[in-house]
Enzyme design. Structure first.
Site, mmCIF file in Angstrom:
data_model
loop_
_atom_site.group_PDB
_atom_site.id
_atom_site.type_symbol
_atom_site.label_atom_id
_atom_site.label_comp_id
_atom_site.label_asym_id
_atom_site.label_seq_id
_atom_site.Cartn_x
_atom_site.Cartn_y
_atom_site.Cartn_z
ATOM 1 N N LYS A 179 0.864 -1.137 0.088
ATOM 2 C CA LYS A 179 -0.085 0.084 0.111
ATOM 3 C C LYS A 179 0.869 1.258 -0.081
ATOM 4 O O LYS A 179 1.239 1.610 1.042
ATOM 5 C CB LYS A 179 -0.987 0.045 1.282
ATOM 6 C CG LYS A 179 -1.926 1.121 1.106
ATOM 7 C CD LYS A 179 -2.502 1.526 2.405
ATOM 8 C CE LYS A 179 -1.813 2.386 3.205
ATOM 9 N NZ LYS A 179 -1.632 3.671 2.475
ATOM 10 N N GLU A 257 9.949 1.912 10.356
ATOM 11 C CA GLU A 257 11.093 2.744 10.165
ATOM 12 C C GLU A 257 10.180 4.042 10.486
ATOM 13 O O GLU A 257 9.257 4.507 9.632
ATOM 14 C CB GLU A 257 11.523 2.580 8.446
ATOM 15 C CG GLU A 257 12.743 3.374 8.655
ATOM 16 C CD GLU A 257 12.637 4.803 8.488
ATOM 17 O OE1 GLU A 257 13.605 5.518 8.802
ATOM 18 O OE2 GLU A 257 11.763 5.190 8.048
ATOM 19 N N CYS A 291 13.030 11.189 7.152
ATOM 20 C CA CYS A 291 12.993 10.956 8.778
ATOM 21 C C CYS A 291 14.601 11.088 9.432
ATOM 22 O O CYS A 291 14.542 11.302 10.706
ATOM 23 C CB CYS A 291 12.518 9.625 8.885
ATOM 24 S SG CYS A 291 13.453 8.389 7.775
ATOM 25 N N GLU A 391 9.261 16.323 15.668
ATOM 26 C CA GLU A 391 9.573 16.171 14.171
ATOM 27 C C GLU A 391 8.979 16.859 13.365
ATOM 28 O O GLU A 391 7.747 16.892 13.102
ATOM 29 C CB GLU A 391 9.495 14.642 13.833
ATOM 30 C CG GLU A 391 10.004 14.398 12.167
ATOM 31 C CD GLU A 391 9.936 12.975 11.799
ATOM 32 O OE1 GLU A 391 10.841 12.539 10.993
ATOM 33 O OE2 GLU A 391 8.965 12.264 12.086
#
Length: 489
Positions: A179, A257, A291, A391
């Site tokens: 997906k 992750e 990231c 973040e």
């Protein structure tokens, strides 16, 4: 680059298919708002069909019991086909994600290398035997494919993010349901076509594209299905935790992750100019949508002001523009929502720290339709502030001064995340102490994201995830170990 928006179907059992509902959704170009693609809007029925296909095909053995040589050859052909279609894939990423063409072509090259690497590992991965423990007894340690693997991937690296999971899964003999993110699904759809062209049997790789709402349903079904043996996810920490909870129903293997807030640490004896230039790419690469971005810059106090002056100058040299232009170094953010999120963090920074450069959207009328944010640097940031702890996923840098090695390590480790980090110094002893002391899955010494060592494992500590991608550990994520103990009669 073609201006005609293509239509992509689901990829089920080796063919392009409409969604069961017959519905589609559109992806708009984040640079100019034009239609970049029309995609099948898959839902629960399509996800179940994909899973059932992958399960049936795995159990049939058409791929899982195929020889390592055959799997190797398919992956080699896949690498060649991706290389031949590099411009098509790169253009697709540019149109759907706003990624600059130079970065998109680099992503295709890395995807090609990843297929080539795991093609090699398909041949070199070996089981082992134990024959010297007890007379007349033989022990075997076998490596077998984990089974059906579900890949749920993000939009920031829409091709490599799939390939770094898919290539080892295929090398191991798994079948796959995928997906891709609704914000950039086209590269995944093209990848499925190219793999079929490379000779991958029907039903080994299945792709379900969905809009935001249906995508959440599809992802949860992939994670929770008892027919799925492994789920590999890339995305936010909150979403990864939801995947982990869903996967607990049948105790499937999970690799996540997730996010990061990585510290790029610069000592006074660092190679000055290279460190200053790289500090910019560390947080501006892919418009900060990575990231492992070096989004906290820790600078030793004795050279803080001089270094920040150079960093600010290099930040202003970034070229914001049309992502299809090779001169562009920063494209738009992925969506209006992401731009507003990043701008909201800039307002947090204005209240808590000192703005050094940037701080908003570019003034050029040529960029008005795109979701651009200037490279933005804040100094005087407290490591306890939201700007240093959360973040942002955009081109925003929090600069924090330090005095000693011990303080730098303490600041770097004072984070819920542990994905990456960097240290700049000419003192190799110090470099190694920092590399060991900072609790992250990856550390760079006198570089950041540019070492060229692409096949080393990638993954994080703490809330940055579980498991590893790339390298031999990336293959082992998709393998089970079986021991066989034999008494020879």
């Amino acid at each position: 680059m073609t201006s005609t928006a293509p239509a992509f179907g689901l990829w089920l059992n080796g063919a392009s298919e409409k969604a069961a509902s017959g519905e589609t959704f559109q992806r708009l170009n984040p640079f100019d708002g034009s239609v970049a693609a029309t995609l099948a809007n898959g839902g629960e029925a399509d996800a179940r069909a994909a899973i059932e296909t992958a399960r049936r095909v795995f159990d049939s053995g058409v791929w899982s019991r195929r020889s390592a040589r055959d799997r190797h050859e398919v992956l080699v052909r896949a690498a060649a086909i991706l290389s031949d279609n590099a411009q098509v894939l790169a253009d697709r990423m540019v149109l759907e994600s706003g990624k600059p063409i130079s970065l998109a072509l680099g992503e295709v090259r890395n995807s090609v290398k990843t297929f080539e690497y795991y093609a090699g590992l398909a041949l070199s991965s070996e089981s082992s035997a134990i024959s010297d423990r007890t007379p007349g007894a033989l022990g075997l340690v076998l490596r077998e494919p984990v089974g059906v693997a579900a890949l749920i991937t993000a939009w920031n690296f829409p091709l490599l993010g799939i390939v770094c999971k898919l290539a080892p899964a295929l090398a191991a003999g798994c079948t796959v349901v995928s997906k891709p993110s609704h914000l950039c699904s086209g590269p995944g759809a093209l990848l499925a076509q190219y793999l079929t062209e490379a000779g991958l049997p029907d039903g080994v790789f299945n792709v379900v594209t969905s809009d935001l709402d249906r995508g959440a349903v599809v992802g949860q079904l992939f994670a929770s299905s008892p027919l799925v043996d492994k789920v590999a996810f890339t995305g936010s920490t909150a979403s990864g935790q939801a995947v982990m909870r869903a996967a607990a129903g049948n105790t499937k293997r999970v690799a996540l992750e997730l996010g990061g807030k990585s510290a790029n640490i610069v000592f006074a004896d660092a190679p000055f100019d290279e460190a200053a230039r790289t500090a910019i790419t560390a947080f501006c690469f892919n418009s900060g949508q990575q990231c492992s971005a070096g989004s906290r810059l820790l600078v030793q106090r004795e050279m803080h002001d001089e270094f920040l002056s150079a960093v600010a100058e290099y930040a202003q040299q970034q070229v914001l523009g049309d992502p299809s232009d090779p001169a562009t170094t920063m494209g738009p953010l992925i969506s209006a929502e992401q731009r507003e999120r990043v701008l909201s963090y800039i307002e947090v920074g204005r209240a808590d720290a000192k703005l050094l450069t940037g701080g908003g959207t570019p003034s050029s009328p040529a960029l008005a339709a795109g979701y651009f944010v200037q490279p933005t640097i804040f100094t005087g940031v407290s490591n306890s502030s939201r700007l240093a702890q959360e973040e942002v996923f955009g081109p925003v840098l929090a600069v924090i001064p330090f005095d000693t090695e011990e303080e730098a390590v303490a600041i770097a480790n004072d984070s819920r995340y542990g994905l990456a980090g960097g240290v700049w110094t000419r003192d190799l002893g110090r470099a190694f102490r920092l590399a060991q002391g900072v609790r992250t899955g990856k550390m760079f010494v006198n570089c950041y994201n540019t070492s060229g060592l692409d096949d080393m494992p990638h993954g994080g500590y703490k809330d940055s995830g579980t498991g590893r991608e790339f390298g031999v550990p990336g293959l082992e994520e998709f393998q089970e170990l079986k021991t066989v103990q034999m008494v020879l009669r």
